[in-house]
Design an enzyme around this catalytic site. Structure first.
Site, PDB file in Angstrom:
ATOM      1  N   ASP A 108      38.226  43.433  40.267  1.00  0.00           N
ATOM      2  CA  ASP A 108      38.123  43.681  41.703  1.00  0.00           C
ATOM      3  C   ASP A 108      36.691  43.411  42.144  1.00  0.00           C
ATOM      4  O   ASP A 108      35.769  43.354  41.339  1.00  0.00           O
ATOM      5  CB  ASP A 108      38.498  45.135  42.028  1.00  0.00           C
ATOM      6  CG  ASP A 108      38.502  45.404  43.535  1.00  0.00           C
ATOM      7  OD1 ASP A 108      39.197  44.676  44.260  1.00  0.00           O
ATOM      8  OD2 ASP A 108      37.801  46.309  43.987  1.00  0.00           O
ATOM      9  N   SER A 109      36.520  43.282  43.471  1.00  0.00           N
ATOM     10  CA  SER A 109      35.173  43.089  44.004  1.00  0.00           C
ATOM     11  C   SER A 109      34.349  44.376  43.917  1.00  0.00           C
ATOM     12  O   SER A 109      33.126  44.330  43.975  1.00  0.00           O
ATOM     13  CB  SER A 109      35.244  42.638  45.460  1.00  0.00           C
ATOM     14  OG  SER A 109      35.920  43.608  46.221  1.00  0.00           O
ATOM     15  N   TYR A 158      34.069  41.056  49.220  1.00  0.00           N
ATOM     16  CA  TYR A 158      34.577  39.690  49.267  1.00  0.00           C
ATOM     17  C   TYR A 158      35.252  39.396  50.609  1.00  0.00           C
ATOM     18  O   TYR A 158      35.362  38.251  51.020  1.00  0.00           O
ATOM     19  CB  TYR A 158      35.618  39.474  48.168  1.00  0.00           C
ATOM     20  CG  TYR A 158      35.078  39.318  46.775  1.00  0.00           C
ATOM     21  CD1 TYR A 158      33.726  39.478  46.481  1.00  0.00           C
ATOM     22  CD2 TYR A 158      35.941  38.992  45.724  1.00  0.00           C
ATOM     23  CE1 TYR A 158      33.251  39.345  45.186  1.00  0.00           C
ATOM     24  CE2 TYR A 158      35.473  38.836  44.429  1.00  0.00           C
ATOM     25  CZ  TYR A 158      34.130  39.018  44.159  1.00  0.00           C
ATOM     26  OH  TYR A 158      33.676  38.863  42.881  1.00  0.00           O
ATOM     27  N   GLY A 159      35.707  40.446  51.269  1.00  0.00           N
ATOM     28  CA  GLY A 159      36.605  40.304  52.422  1.00  0.00           C
ATOM     29  C   GLY A 159      36.045  39.515  53.583  1.00  0.00           C
ATOM     30  O   GLY A 159      36.790  39.003  54.418  1.00  0.00           O
ATOM     31  N   CYS A 166      42.470  42.642  43.612  1.00  0.00           N
ATOM     32  CA  CYS A 166      41.710  42.462  44.844  1.00  0.00           C
ATOM     33  C   CYS A 166      42.514  41.503  45.703  1.00  0.00           C
ATOM     34  O   CYS A 166      42.782  40.367  45.286  1.00  0.00           O
ATOM     35  CB  CYS A 166      40.339  41.878  44.500  1.00  0.00           C
ATOM     36  SG  CYS A 166      39.355  41.359  45.924  1.00  0.00           S
ATOM     37  N   ASN A 167      42.921  41.975  46.857  1.00  0.00           N
ATOM     38  CA  ASN A 167      43.745  41.124  47.722  1.00  0.00           C
ATOM     39  C   ASN A 167      43.020  39.859  48.133  1.00  0.00           C
ATOM     40  O   ASN A 167      43.595  38.776  48.160  1.00  0.00           O
ATOM     41  CB  ASN A 167      44.161  41.901  48.967  1.00  0.00           C
ATOM     42  CG  ASN A 167      45.289  42.870  48.691  1.00  0.00           C
ATOM     43  OD1 ASN A 167      46.446  42.503  48.811  1.00  0.00           O
ATOM     44  ND2 ASN A 167      44.985  44.088  48.291  1.00  0.00           N
ATOM     45  N   THR A 168      41.732  39.992  48.451  1.00  0.00           N
ATOM     46  CA  THR A 168      40.978  38.825  48.893  1.00  0.00           C
ATOM     47  C   THR A 168      40.883  37.787  47.787  1.00  0.00           C
ATOM     48  O   THR A 168      41.131  36.599  48.010  1.00  0.00           O
ATOM     49  CB  THR A 168      39.572  39.250  49.356  1.00  0.00           C
ATOM     50  OG1 THR A 168      39.696  40.229  50.385  1.00  0.00           O
ATOM     51  CG2 THR A 168      38.801  38.069  49.881  1.00  0.00           C
ATOM     52  N   GLU A 207      34.722  53.486  52.401  1.00  0.00           N
ATOM     53  CA  GLU A 207      33.543  53.597  51.528  1.00  0.00           C
ATOM     54  C   GLU A 207      32.588  54.689  52.027  1.00  0.00           C
ATOM     55  O   GLU A 207      31.878  55.305  51.235  1.00  0.00           O
ATOM     56  CB  GLU A 207      32.814  52.257  51.452  1.00  0.00           C
ATOM     57  CG  GLU A 207      33.691  51.153  50.886  1.00  0.00           C
ATOM     58  CD  GLU A 207      33.205  50.603  49.564  1.00  0.00           C
ATOM     59  OE1 GLU A 207      32.002  50.707  49.272  1.00  0.00           O
ATOM     60  OE2 GLU A 207      34.037  50.057  48.813  1.00  0.00           O
ATOM     61  N   CYS A 242      45.220  45.521  51.215  1.00  0.00           N
ATOM     62  CA  CYS A 242      43.842  45.734  50.775  1.00  0.00           C
ATOM     63  C   CYS A 242      43.844  46.997  49.928  1.00  0.00           C
ATOM     64  O   CYS A 242      44.467  47.998  50.313  1.00  0.00           O
ATOM     65  CB  CYS A 242      42.912  45.903  51.972  1.00  0.00           C
ATOM     66  SG  CYS A 242      41.220  46.374  51.497  1.00  0.00           S
ATOM     67  N   THR A 243      43.158  46.947  48.801  1.00  0.00           N
ATOM     68  CA  THR A 243      43.242  48.074  47.862  1.00  0.00           C
ATOM     69  C   THR A 243      42.521  49.327  48.343  1.00  0.00           C
ATOM     70  O   THR A 243      42.685  50.392  47.762  1.00  0.00           O
ATOM     71  CB  THR A 243      42.666  47.685  46.488  1.00  0.00           C
ATOM     72  OG1 THR A 243      41.358  47.161  46.685  1.00  0.00           O
ATOM     73  CG2 THR A 243      43.543  46.657  45.815  1.00  0.00           C
ATOM     74  N   HIS A 244      41.726  49.210  49.399  1.00  0.00           N
ATOM     75  CA  HIS A 244      41.109  50.416  49.954  1.00  0.00           C
ATOM     76  C   HIS A 244      42.085  51.203  50.827  1.00  0.00           C
ATOM     77  O   HIS A 244      41.915  52.400  51.030  1.00  0.00           O
ATOM     78  CB  HIS A 244      39.899  50.046  50.825  1.00  0.00           C
ATOM     79  CG  HIS A 244      38.644  49.799  50.055  1.00  0.00           C
ATOM     80  ND1 HIS A 244      38.479  48.704  49.252  1.00  0.00           N
ATOM     81  CD2 HIS A 244      37.479  50.496  49.978  1.00  0.00           C
ATOM     82  CE1 HIS A 244      37.262  48.745  48.719  1.00  0.00           C
ATOM     83  NE2 HIS A 244      36.638  49.811  49.144  1.00  0.00           N
TER      84      HIS A 244
END
Lengths: 273, 273
Positions: free
Chosen positions: B6-7, B38-39, B69-71, B146, B181-183
């Site tokens: 992941d980023s 990365y997004g 990571c989706n991006t 975040e 998105c993983t967040h």
């Protein structure tokens, strides 16, 4: 030839102030857009990136470097100075100097990114000037500006939350707020509404341009009154040129001309494999 | 040995889902925290970083790679597959598959980062399944998570603004929202309040773990009911180890154990000079 370095587009507010005050210089602007934001990263990583960028600008002819990024200045100014062969000026000392000059009651609040605030670079610079300092990290203000939400209820609420926290239990003598991040000048009208009127807002970007004018002994051409020579400027970015072109006018006030991709990373990646 | 890439910390929501469903595997997690997010970056830059990370994990023994990571999945899955010697699974196909299965009315809205949405990777994956798709970039949701503002008025207002825009002029048949998105799983309770009740929320992190279970033919150990072997996991990050340790529990649900700094960059920087 003045090299201006930032993690991305925020430093364009510094370039804009420089162009207004020193319009007949040539400028190279380096935005490390592939690796931004610096504000949430560690000192070692930021220093490492910043030194690479300083070399890049110097190799292309910069005779003076302006570190137009509060985080890079706060975390890595000494490393950049040690690595550069030319004079280096950051944004923290000029910002602190302007704040100290503006604060009659010797009481200042500084807002910035997480990394800038955690470094306490402004605290040190202001305490050396006998100023009482409070610091407050405002991590969401940069993404809000980048989203273009300069004056939305969300941004106002976030700014209110941060400034209330910054001023909670603070002395009633606080009379200056330092915008310790190059993105924040775009929020100045909103911050002016949110922050009590007794508090003056000081902007490190403007302060840095003024300091450079003094350093260079340049006459102040305010508003081009003296018909100075045309400035030349060229931009280097590590991520998409198109995205930089799209974002730049918001910060710069006009369209960026020549933008080139700086390929720091492809060299780096080869050695990763 | 499963490598999870992941980023930053967001992919830990995928690791968490994997640990719950495949608890007796060994995991290596790579978070490219020095270069996140990365997004907001270009496809070329993201592909370049992701391939470097894939090599790093493979060199350390990963026998299968999960691009959590989706991006990175949206922008670089093919490049990563081409560069890797082991099987690679991303989060977009499993997410799209789960959404298609859940949508009775064949009408789905996807939210994600700017880069994920602009890539239209979810659109392609869903249209291939005969689903009508609307996409909406929500750049502020990652910084809000975040910042730890999981349930504040600011976050609620931002989520409302984004979802209202996403659903404006959309068909009343929309019955699934994909968290691309993983967040975003951390905002699930808040999103559940903000999004109309007729709309089911599908989470790519969970969907990816399910897909991997099927791929590996692993029996589903839900809640460790079968007393499986202890999983082992090790973390590599490109920025501060301390910061990762501090953030990880929010995403992972428990403290990260062994965290090591992956020094991709210092090799890179040498060649920059």
């Amino acid at each position: 030839m003045i090299g201006v370095f930032d993690s991305g587009v925020g430093g364009l507010t510094v370039l804009r102030a420089l162009l207004r005050r020193i319009p007949d210089a040539d400028y190279l602007y380096f935005g490390d857009t592939a690796r931004l934001p610096y504000g949430s990263k560690s000192a070692a990583t930021v220093a490492h990136y910043a030194v690479g960028a300083a070399h890049y600008l110097q190799d292309r002819g910069a005779e003076l470097l302006v570190i137009a990024c509060n985080t890079a200045t706060a975390l890595a100014l000494n490393e950049i100075k040690a690595a550069a062969a030319v004079e280096v000026i950051g944004v923290v000392e000029p910002g602190a100097e302007a704040a100290a000059a503006a604060s009659r009651k010797r009481n200042v609040v500084v807002i910035g990114t997480e990394a800038t605030i955690n470094s306490h670079a402004y605290r040190r610079a202001l305490e050396a000037r006998k100023i009482i300092v409070r610091e407050k990290a405002c991590p969401l203000l940069v993404p809000l500006v980048e989203e273009g939400w300069l004056d939305t209820p969300v941004t106002e609420q976030a700014a209110r939350t941060y400034t209330i926290e910054a001023l909670r239990n603070a002395s009633a003598n606080v009379d200056v707020l330092v915008l310790g991040c190059t993105h924040y000048p775009l929020l100045r009208p909103l911050l002016r509404r949110v922050v009590p009127q007794r508090i003056q807002i000081v902007d490190s970007a403007e302060a840095t341009a003024c300091a450079l004018v003094q350093l260079l002994g340049v006459q102040l051409f305010d508003g081009y009154a003296f018909e100075p020579g045309e400035p030349s400027y060229k931009f280097f970015v590590t991520d998409s040129v198109e995205k930089f072109r799209r974002q730049a006018p918001l910060f710069l006030g006009f369209s960026a001309g020549e933008v080139e991709r700086a390929d720091l990373d492809s060299e780096g990646a080869t050695s990763v494999r």
